[in-house]
Design a protein around this motif. Sequence first.
Motif, PDB file in Angstrom:
ATOM      1  N   UNK A 230       0.821  -1.214   0.000  1.00 21.92           N
ATOM      2  CA  UNK A 230       0.000   0.000   0.000  1.00 21.92           C
ATOM      3  C   UNK A 230       0.853   1.261   0.000  1.00 21.92           C
ATOM      4  N   UNK A 231       1.996   1.238   0.680  1.00 21.54           N
ATOM      5  CA  UNK A 231       2.863   2.418   0.715  1.00 21.54           C
ATOM      6  C   UNK A 231       3.433   2.708  -0.670  1.00 21.54           C
ATOM      7  N   UNK A 232       3.741   1.665  -1.421  1.00 19.26           N
ATOM      8  CA  UNK A 232       4.252   1.862  -2.777  1.00 19.26           C
ATOM      9  C   UNK A 232       3.173   2.427  -3.688  1.00 19.26           C
ATOM     10  N   UNK A 233       1.933   1.938  -3.532  1.00 12.86           N
ATOM     11  CA  UNK A 233       0.813   2.477  -4.308  1.00 12.86           C
ATOM     12  C   UNK A 233       0.621   3.961  -3.988  1.00 12.86           C
ATOM     13  N   UNK A 234       0.658   4.303  -2.712  1.00 16.20           N
ATOM     14  CA  UNK A 234       0.480   5.692  -2.299  1.00 16.20           C
ATOM     15  C   UNK A 234       1.597   6.569  -2.852  1.00 16.20           C
ATOM     16  N   UNK A 235       2.826   6.084  -2.820  1.00 13.77           N
ATOM     17  CA  UNK A 235       3.954   6.868  -3.340  1.00 13.77           C
ATOM     18  C   UNK A 235       3.774   7.155  -4.826  1.00 13.77           C
ATOM     19  N   UNK A 236       3.287   6.172  -5.580  1.00 10.86           N
ATOM     20  CA  UNK A 236       3.024   6.389  -7.001  1.00 10.86           C
ATOM     21  C   UNK A 236       1.967   7.469  -7.204  1.00 10.86           C
ATOM     22  N   UNK A 237       0.888   7.384  -6.433  1.00 11.04           N
ATOM     23  CA  UNK A 237      -0.195   8.357  -6.579  1.00 11.04           C
ATOM     24  C   UNK A 237       0.296   9.762  -6.257  1.00 11.04           C
ATOM     25  N   UNK A 238       1.088   9.901  -5.216  1.00 13.46           N
ATOM     26  CA  UNK A 238       1.582  11.220  -4.824  1.00 13.46           C
ATOM     27  C   UNK A 238       2.579  11.773  -5.835  1.00 13.46           C
ATOM     28  N   UNK A 239       3.323  10.895  -6.496  1.00 15.10           N
ATOM     29  CA  UNK A 239       4.266  11.351  -7.509  1.00 15.10           C
ATOM     30  C   UNK A 239       3.544  11.897  -8.737  1.00 15.10           C
ATOM     31  N   UNK A 240       2.336  11.392  -9.001  1.00 12.55           N
ATOM     32  CA  UNK A 240       1.589  11.802 -10.191  1.00 12.55           C
ATOM     33  C   UNK A 240       0.611  12.943  -9.925  1.00 12.55           C
ATOM     34  N   UNK A 241       0.264  13.179  -8.669  1.00 11.18           N
ATOM     35  CA  UNK A 241      -0.720  14.200  -8.309  1.00 11.18           C
ATOM     36  C   UNK A 241      -0.169  15.038  -7.175  1.00 11.18           C
TER      37      UNK A 241
END
Length: 266
Positions: A230-241
Amino acid sequence: MHLTILGCSGSGPGPNQAASGYLVEAAGHRLVVDLGNGTLASLQAHGDPFSVAALLLSHLHPDHCADLTALTVLRRYHPNPPHDPRAHRLPVHAPSEAPTRLAAAYAPSRAELAETDLSDVFDFHPLGPEPISLGPFTVTAAPVAHPCEAYGFRIEHDGQVLAYTGDSGPCAALADLAADADVLLAEASWTHAEDRPEGLHLSGRQAGELAATAGVGRLLVTHVPPWTDADAVLAEARAAFSGPTELVRQGRTYPIAGTADGRGVS
């Protein structure tokens, strides 16, 4: 308008975590969006389930609708309901096969499949392109990219907008539903890779890209399976938005028109 997370585990319940289910409240009205495995227990922790005015089901995979069978038992056999559930059937706005598919899930035996019917306590309505008025809410549903009849939702009240992807791969309908929304509740079932199956789910990066493209105020990430980082998913989302972005948590309540830095979460 407020959003309470009844469950947010993707593809099925996780350790001490229910599958997908969300409670939306405004002006004294309560709307439930999806009712996956374990969410009826969470709903009861947040008030009387008989006080729910309507139910929206994005699609008929069990992690989004399985607890409707348990809700049937509650509505049929509760010894002292606040009102007669047969006289006040719960409106269920769902994919077209919901009456037969959910009756089959409830049927006690193969022999009773044909006779099982849930319309005594539920009032089923197939989802379509026309906006739905549910108390103070206006709901717009649009078909999304998933391997069954599936919908995302745009829920509006008093100028506030909550967009929900349901389960979906990238598609044009998501950007339309999420356009300028105050909050985007987006599934993100895995980290990004070019060989992920198409028309199934969003990655964390794709959820963030959707939020950026649609110009939303805030991104809430949900539906992360127990086996996904989940932390990796969140990091991806924050990098894009670049806007406020977080993983939702079961039991938490989020204001739809909250402050930009995310304060006001309970």
